[in-house]
Design a protein around this motif. Structure first.
Motif, PDB file in Angstrom:
ATOM      1  N   ALA A  69      -3.031 -77.025 -12.081  1.00 28.06           N
ATOM      2  CA  ALA A  69      -2.047 -77.678 -11.224  1.00 28.06           C
ATOM      3  C   ALA A  69      -2.222 -79.187 -11.224  1.00 28.06           C
ATOM      4  O   ALA A  69      -1.265 -79.935 -10.984  1.00 28.06           O
ATOM      5  CB  ALA A  69      -2.177 -77.137  -9.796  1.00 28.06           C
ATOM      6  N   GLN A  70      -3.437 -79.654 -11.510  1.00 27.75           N
ATOM      7  CA  GLN A  70      -3.693 -81.095 -11.483  1.00 27.75           C
ATOM      8  C   GLN A  70      -2.961 -81.828 -12.607  1.00 27.75           C
ATOM      9  O   GLN A  70      -2.667 -83.016 -12.487  1.00 27.75           O
ATOM     10  CB  GLN A  70      -5.190 -81.364 -11.555  1.00 27.75           C
ATOM     11  N   VAL A  71      -2.665 -81.149 -13.721  1.00 32.14           N
ATOM     12  CA  VAL A  71      -1.843 -81.764 -14.770  1.00 32.14           C
ATOM     13  C   VAL A  71      -0.487 -82.136 -14.185  1.00 32.14           C
ATOM     14  O   VAL A  71       0.021 -83.248 -14.377  1.00 32.14           O
ATOM     15  CB  VAL A  71      -1.669 -80.815 -15.969  1.00 32.14           C
ATOM     16  N   GLU A  72       0.105 -81.204 -13.462  1.00 33.92           N
ATOM     17  CA  GLU A  72       1.402 -81.435 -12.835  1.00 33.92           C
ATOM     18  C   GLU A  72       1.310 -82.550 -11.796  1.00 33.92           C
ATOM     19  O   GLU A  72       2.234 -83.362 -11.654  1.00 33.92           O
ATOM     20  CB  GLU A  72       1.899 -80.148 -12.179  1.00 33.92           C
ATOM     21  N   ALA A  83      -6.044 -90.409 -15.962  1.00 38.50           N
ATOM     22  CA  ALA A  83      -6.796 -89.366 -15.263  1.00 38.50           C
ATOM     23  C   ALA A  83      -7.036 -88.195 -16.194  1.00 38.50           C
ATOM     24  O   ALA A  83      -6.105 -87.720 -16.866  1.00 38.50           O
ATOM     25  CB  ALA A  83      -6.039 -88.894 -14.027  1.00 38.50           C
ATOM     26  N   ALA A  84      -8.264 -87.723 -16.265  1.00 36.45           N
ATOM     27  CA  ALA A  84      -8.614 -86.547 -17.062  1.00 36.45           C
ATOM     28  C   ALA A  84      -8.311 -85.290 -16.261  1.00 36.45           C
ATOM     29  O   ALA A  84      -8.668 -85.194 -15.081  1.00 36.45           O
ATOM     30  CB  ALA A  84     -10.084 -86.582 -17.448  1.00 36.45           C
ATOM     31  N   VAL A  85      -7.650 -84.339 -16.896  1.00 32.71           N
ATOM     32  CA  VAL A  85      -7.281 -83.082 -16.243  1.00 32.71           C
ATOM     33  C   VAL A  85      -7.444 -81.943 -17.244  1.00 32.71           C
ATOM     34  O   VAL A  85      -7.358 -82.143 -18.454  1.00 32.71           O
ATOM     35  CB  VAL A  85      -5.833 -83.108 -15.713  1.00 32.71           C
ATOM     36  N   GLU A  86      -7.678 -80.737 -16.723  1.00 27.89           N
ATOM     37  CA  GLU A  86      -7.866 -79.578 -17.586  1.00 27.89           C
ATOM     38  C   GLU A  86      -6.538 -78.894 -17.859  1.00 27.89           C
ATOM     39  O   GLU A  86      -5.727 -78.688 -16.944  1.00 27.89           O
ATOM     40  CB  GLU A  86      -8.846 -78.595 -16.944  1.00 27.89           C
ATOM     41  N   THR A  90     -17.327 -91.939 -20.378  1.00 33.78           N
ATOM     42  CA  THR A  90     -17.227 -92.970 -21.407  1.00 33.78           C
ATOM     43  C   THR A  90     -16.149 -94.002 -21.103  1.00 33.78           C
ATOM     44  O   THR A  90     -15.971 -94.943 -21.868  1.00 33.78           O
ATOM     45  CB  THR A  90     -16.915 -92.325 -22.769  1.00 33.78           C
ATOM     46  N   GLY A  91     -15.418 -93.821 -20.000  1.00 38.37           N
ATOM     47  CA  GLY A  91     -14.411 -94.784 -19.618  1.00 38.37           C
ATOM     48  C   GLY A  91     -13.035 -94.547 -20.204  1.00 38.37           C
ATOM     49  O   GLY A  91     -12.115 -95.333 -19.971  1.00 38.37           O
ATOM     50  N   ARG A  92     -12.863 -93.470 -20.966  1.00 45.16           N
ATOM     51  CA  ARG A  92     -11.527 -93.144 -21.466  1.00 45.16           C
ATOM     52  C   ARG A  92     -10.603 -92.793 -20.318  1.00 45.16           C
ATOM     53  O   ARG A  92      -9.386 -92.982 -20.407  1.00 45.16           O
ATOM     54  CB  ARG A  92     -11.578 -91.973 -22.446  1.00 45.16           C
ATOM     55  N   ALA A  93     -11.171 -92.243 -19.257  1.00 45.83           N
ATOM     56  CA  ALA A  93     -10.400 -91.913 -18.058  1.00 45.83           C
ATOM     57  C   ALA A  93     -11.035 -92.591 -16.857  1.00 45.83           C
ATOM     58  O   ALA A  93     -12.261 -92.695 -16.766  1.00 45.83           O
ATOM     59  CB  ALA A  93     -10.359 -90.402 -17.843  1.00 45.83           C
ATOM     60  N   THR A  94     -10.197 -93.054 -15.958  1.00 47.38           N
ATOM     61  CA  THR A  94     -10.692 -93.671 -14.725  1.00 47.38           C
ATOM     62  C   THR A  94     -11.084 -92.615 -13.708  1.00 47.38           C
ATOM     63  O   THR A  94     -11.980 -92.827 -12.888  1.00 47.38           O
ATOM     64  CB  THR A  94      -9.630 -94.590 -14.119  1.00 47.38           C
ATOM     65  N   ALA A  95     -10.403 -91.478 -13.752  1.00 44.63           N
ATOM     66  CA  ALA A  95     -10.632 -90.444 -12.741  1.00 44.63           C
ATOM     67  C   ALA A  95     -10.545 -89.066 -13.373  1.00 44.63           C
ATOM     68  O   ALA A  95      -9.923 -88.875 -14.430  1.00 44.63           O
ATOM     69  CB  ALA A  95      -9.603 -90.565 -11.618  1.00 44.63           C
ATOM     70  N   PHE A  96     -11.192 -88.112 -12.738  1.00 43.62           N
ATOM     71  CA  PHE A  96     -10.990 -86.692 -13.009  1.00 43.62           C
ATOM     72  C   PHE A  96     -10.317 -86.118 -11.786  1.00 43.62           C
ATOM     73  O   PHE A  96     -10.745 -86.351 -10.646  1.00 43.62           O
ATOM     74  CB  PHE A  96     -12.322 -85.981 -13.255  1.00 43.62           C
ATOM     75  N   VAL A  97      -9.230 -85.375 -11.986  1.00 38.54           N
ATOM     76  CA  VAL A  97      -8.547 -84.716 -10.879  1.00 38.54           C
ATOM     77  C   VAL A  97      -8.742 -83.220 -11.057  1.00 38.54           C
ATOM     78  O   VAL A  97      -8.357 -82.650 -12.087  1.00 38.54           O
ATOM     79  CB  VAL A  97      -7.039 -85.061 -10.854  1.00 38.54           C
ATOM     80  N   GLY A  98      -9.374 -82.585 -10.071  1.00 38.00           N
ATOM     81  CA  GLY A  98      -9.692 -81.166 -10.198  1.00 38.00           C
ATOM     82  C   GLY A  98      -9.915 -80.509  -8.857  1.00 38.00           C
ATOM     83  O   GLY A  98      -9.670 -81.107  -7.793  1.00 38.00           O
ATOM     84  N   GLY A  99     -10.397 -79.275  -8.894  1.00 36.54           N
ATOM     85  CA  GLY A  99     -10.667 -78.529  -7.673  1.00 36.54           C
ATOM     86  C   GLY A  99     -11.778 -79.182  -6.864  1.00 36.54           C
ATOM     87  O   GLY A  99     -12.785 -79.626  -7.418  1.00 36.54           O
ATOM     88  N   GLY A 136       8.425 -99.139  -9.952  1.00 40.22           N
ATOM     89  CA  GLY A 136       8.331-100.314 -10.799  1.00 40.22           C
ATOM     90  C   GLY A 136       6.921-100.645 -11.236  1.00 40.22           C
ATOM     91  O   GLY A 136       6.636-101.782 -11.634  1.00 40.22           O
ATOM     92  N   LYS A 137       6.036 -99.653 -11.205  1.00 40.96           N
ATOM     93  CA  LYS A 137       4.640 -99.869 -11.586  1.00 40.96           C
ATOM     94  C   LYS A 137       4.353 -99.172 -12.926  1.00 40.96           C
ATOM     95  O   LYS A 137       5.093 -98.271 -13.328  1.00 40.96           O
ATOM     96  CB  LYS A 137       3.700 -99.303 -10.511  1.00 40.96           C
ATOM     97  N   PRO A 138       3.280 -99.554 -13.605  1.00 36.83           N
ATOM     98  CA  PRO A 138       2.897 -98.829 -14.826  1.00 36.83           C
ATOM     99  C   PRO A 138       2.599 -97.369 -14.499  1.00 36.83           C
ATOM    100  O   PRO A 138       2.039 -97.064 -13.450  1.00 36.83           O
ATOM    101  CB  PRO A 138       1.633 -99.562 -15.292  1.00 36.83           C
ATOM    102  N   ALA A 139       2.991 -96.503 -15.406  1.00 30.72           N
ATOM    103  CA  ALA A 139       2.833 -95.069 -15.147  1.00 30.72           C
ATOM    104  C   ALA A 139       1.371 -94.646 -15.202  1.00 30.72           C
ATOM    105  O   ALA A 139       0.563 -95.231 -15.924  1.00 30.72           O
ATOM    106  CB  ALA A 139       3.633 -94.262 -16.166  1.00 30.72           C
ATOM    107  N   ALA A 140       1.053 -93.638 -14.408  1.00 25.48           N
ATOM    108  CA  ALA A 140      -0.241 -92.962 -14.553  1.00 25.48           C
ATOM    109  C   ALA A 140      -0.183 -92.111 -15.812  1.00 25.48           C
ATOM    110  O   ALA A 140       0.884 -91.636 -16.213  1.00 25.48           O
ATOM    111  CB  ALA A 140      -0.520 -92.089 -13.341  1.00 25.48           C
ATOM    112  N   LYS A 141      -1.322 -91.914 -16.454  1.00 27.83           N
ATOM    113  CA  LYS A 141      -1.369 -91.130 -17.685  1.00 27.83           C
ATOM    114  C   LYS A 141      -2.322 -89.964 -17.517  1.00 27.83           C
ATOM    115  O   LYS A 141      -3.456 -90.137 -17.066  1.00 27.83           O
ATOM    116  CB  LYS A 141      -1.834 -91.995 -18.859  1.00 27.83           C
ATOM    117  N   ALA A 142      -1.848 -88.775 -17.888  1.00 29.77           N
ATOM    118  CA  ALA A 142      -2.700 -87.586 -17.857  1.00 29.77           C
ATOM    119  C   ALA A 142      -3.349 -87.403 -19.218  1.00 29.77           C
ATOM    120  O   ALA A 142      -2.663 -87.300 -20.235  1.00 29.77           O
ATOM    121  CB  ALA A 142      -1.877 -86.355 -17.505  1.00 29.77           C
ATOM    122  N   LEU A 143      -4.684 -87.391 -19.236  1.00 26.82           N
ATOM    123  CA  LEU A 143      -5.441 -87.124 -20.453  1.00 26.82           C
ATOM    124  C   LEU A 143      -5.905 -85.673 -20.351  1.00 26.82           C
ATOM    125  O   LEU A 143      -6.803 -85.358 -19.574  1.00 26.82           O
ATOM    126  CB  LEU A 143      -6.623 -88.089 -20.559  1.00 26.82           C
TER     127      LEU A 143
END
Length: 322
Positions: free
Chosen positions: A190-193, A183-186, A227-236, A206-213
């Motif tokens: 708060a979305q990083v957290e 997930a892409a975050v700025e 470009t597909g580097r991130a599956t999602a953007f989490v934001g306001g 027991g699942k693969p971890a989510a990754k914050a980009l």
């Protein structure tokens, strides 16, 4: 560490380069980040004319710090790439959106000009503490841990949401679906957290971890999403909804908004009179209808508050989330 972004010329060069690559094909919305109206014209989501200029309130003006009264201006830290709250206008230098319009109205009530100083999101708390800026406004959530450093005058009720490409809308509906995904975050938000906390939950299950980009600005986030580097953007939620609308269906806001909190104007904790001045000036703008007109112009009426509160006091009663 209080770090400033590169100058306006560097930011414009970066923005042009981004729009000129793969983003131009997938995300015309990023061009819209700089495509709002210049001062005095209707914004892209406008629903009416700009609010009338505010009358100066001499009593509130007297509450301003001496250096502000003497200079006749408030220096306000702000971003430039988080529409519809803030973006660059058609001239590629004027800030437009909910926040610039609101701050200009507050400045008029206080009888001073507002000078915006573009800053990175993660630098504005330190900048207000060190008095580099008199105030800051940049879609920052009023959270208890931040109140240890600055005082917030709350101006908007918001939440967080997820934005994905259309092809991923069926698989990703919530933070819980980010296990094994990026997930892409700025930076500094708060979305990083949120994503980091979800990563721990994934591991515990027991699942693969989510990754914050993590990126220094939202432009990097949307480039990663496109470009597909991130599956999602989490934001306001206001920005997520805006970007989804601007993408003509290529991007989707998914799931339910979460973490309902107010956005606040940052003030130095020692400047109690300035807090009072800003709070009362904002309340005047709310009461005379200019606030509602600003939110309507940018399509975010659902985030309106009825009272200008300090540090979240009574914020849960102030309005619904955008």
């Amino acid at each position: 560490m209080d770090i400033r972004l590169p100058g306006a010329r560097a930011r414009r060069t970066k923005r042009t380069a981004v729009v000129g690559t793969a983003l131009a094909a997938l995300l015309p919305l990023l061009a819209a980040c700089g495509g709002g109206a210049a001062g005095g014209e209707e914004g892209p989501a406008a629903g009416g004319a700009a609010p009338a200029a505010q009358r100066k309130d001499a009593k509130l003006a007297a509450l301003l710090p001496k250096k502000v009264r003497d200079s006749g201006r408030l220096v306000v830290a702000e971003g430039d790439d988080y529409p519809p709250l803030v973006s660059l206008g058609e001239d590629n230098k004027t800030l437009v959106g909910v926040e610039p319009e609101l701050m200009r109205a507050i400045g008029q009530v206080l009888g001073v000009d507002v000078k915006f100083s573009t800053a990175s999101f993660d630098s504005i708390i330190g900048g207000v503490q060190s008095r580099r800026y008199d105030l800051a406004i940049q879609a920052m959530l009023d959270k208890p841990e931040r109140r240890r450093h600055v005082t917030f005058v709350d101006y908007f009720r918001t939440s967080s949401s997820l934005l994905v490409q259309e092809k991923d809308a069926g698989a990703v509906k919530s933070l819980g679906d980010l296990c094994g995904r990026t997930a892409a975050v700025e930076k500094g938000t708060a979305q990083v957290e949120d994503v980091e906390a979800q990563a721990k939950k994934c591991k515990a299950a027991g699942k693969p971890a989510a990754k914050a980009l993590v990126f220094p600005d939202s432009v990097g986030c949307f480039q990663a999403l496109s470009t597909g580097r991130a599956t999602a953007f989490v934001g306001g939620t206001p920005t997520v909804a805006y970007q989804a609308k601007q993408s003509n269906g290529r991007l989707r806001q998914v799931g339910e908004p979460y973490n309902f909190l107010p956005y606040g104007i940052l003030v130095n904790k020692q400047d109690e009179q300035l807090v009072d001045a800003v709070q009362q000036a904002l309340q005047k703008v709310i009461d005379n209808g200019a606030y509602a007109k600003i939110l309507k112009r940018w399509g975010v009426e659902s985030g309106a508050v009825e009272r200008a509160t300090v540090n979240g006091e009574g914020a849960e009663d102030g309005g619904s989330a955008a």
